[in-house]
Design an enzyme around this catalytic site. Structure first.
Site, mmCIF file in Angstrom:
data_model
loop_
_atom_site.group_PDB
_atom_site.id
_atom_site.type_symbol
_atom_site.label_atom_id
_atom_site.label_comp_id
_atom_site.label_asym_id
_atom_site.label_seq_id
_atom_site.Cartn_x
_atom_site.Cartn_y
_atom_site.Cartn_z
ATOM 1 N N ARG A 133 50.531 -21.916 -17.756
ATOM 2 C CA ARG A 133 50.165 -21.525 -16.390
ATOM 3 C C ARG A 133 48.893 -22.202 -15.900
ATOM 4 O O ARG A 133 48.658 -22.288 -14.695
ATOM 5 C CB ARG A 133 50.098 -20.005 -16.276
ATOM 6 C CG ARG A 133 51.500 -19.383 -16.400
ATOM 7 C CD ARG A 133 51.466 -17.879 -16.287
ATOM 8 N NE ARG A 133 50.687 -17.266 -17.334
ATOM 9 C CZ ARG A 133 51.187 -16.593 -18.361
ATOM 10 N NH1 ARG A 133 52.486 -16.428 -18.468
ATOM 11 N NH2 ARG A 133 50.395 -16.073 -19.266
ATOM 12 N N GLU B 186 44.769 -12.082 -32.693
ATOM 13 C CA GLU B 186 44.703 -10.734 -33.258
ATOM 14 C C GLU B 186 45.473 -10.653 -34.576
ATOM 15 O O GLU B 186 45.019 -10.056 -35.535
ATOM 16 C CB GLU B 186 45.266 -9.731 -32.247
ATOM 17 C CG GLU B 186 45.057 -8.300 -32.652
ATOM 18 C CD GLU B 186 45.511 -7.324 -31.578
ATOM 19 O OE1 GLU B 186 45.553 -6.138 -31.874
ATOM 20 O OE2 GLU B 186 45.830 -7.768 -30.450
#
Length: 173
Positions: free
Chosen positions: A58, A95
């Site tokens: 994006r 994460e």
């Protein structure tokens, strides 16, 4: 223009508990998309950048027209194996695991002033990795420009040494 009203919120996507900020409604509205690009160009103009960099995917949507508006070139940062020439890579922590970003080694020349443009600032990991790549090649990151910032994820904490700007901020999911 209120850009927040142009961004669709989709609950429980891509998994339960996540409120996804969908930019397809913003970029599908010609007036809102033009306003967004013009606003980003105006925010960056004062930094006299030499090049705009956008992370996959994006970042390409917003970075390319911003570069055009500034009259400078655009450099994509991609996932591994997508760029055809010699690359510089940077592995960073997620994460759960790691990821890698790549940039062409000859895309950034030492001393170039760089703007990073992307749709979203969340945890800041991808943007921090992009800054590391640019600086490894000798570029100077002068501004980070985002359409959306998810303030509650504290991405700015990883980017404190940079000028950070976002057009729409969300303080809670």
């Amino acid at each position: 223009m209120n850009l927040e009203k142009k961004i669709r919120n989709i609950q429980d996507f891509p998994k339960p508990g996540i409120g996804f900020k969908d930019i397809t409604t913003l970029i599908g509205d010609g007036e809102a998309f033009k306003y967004t690009i013009d606003k980003m160009v105006n925010d960056i103009k004062a930094y006299d950048v030499d090049i705009v960099v956008g992370p996959e995917a994006r970042g390409f949507i917003f970075g390319t027209p911003v570069a055009y508006g500034l009259g400078v070139g655009f450099v994509p940062i991609r996932k591994p194996g997508k760029l055809p020439s010699e690359v510089e890579s940077y592995e960073y922590d997620l994460e759960y695991g790691t990821d890698i970003l790549e940039i062409h080694k000859d895309a950034i020349k030492p001393g170039m002033k760089v703007a990073i443009v992307d749709d979203l600032l969340a945890t800041g990991g991808t943007t921090k990795a992009a800054t590391e790549l640019i600086e490894k090649l000798g570029g100077e990151v002068v501004i980070l420009e985002f359409v959306i910032e998810l303030e509650f994820l504290n991405g700015r904490e990883k980017l404190q040494q940079y000028n950070v700007n976002s057009l729409v901020s969300y303080s809670a999911e």
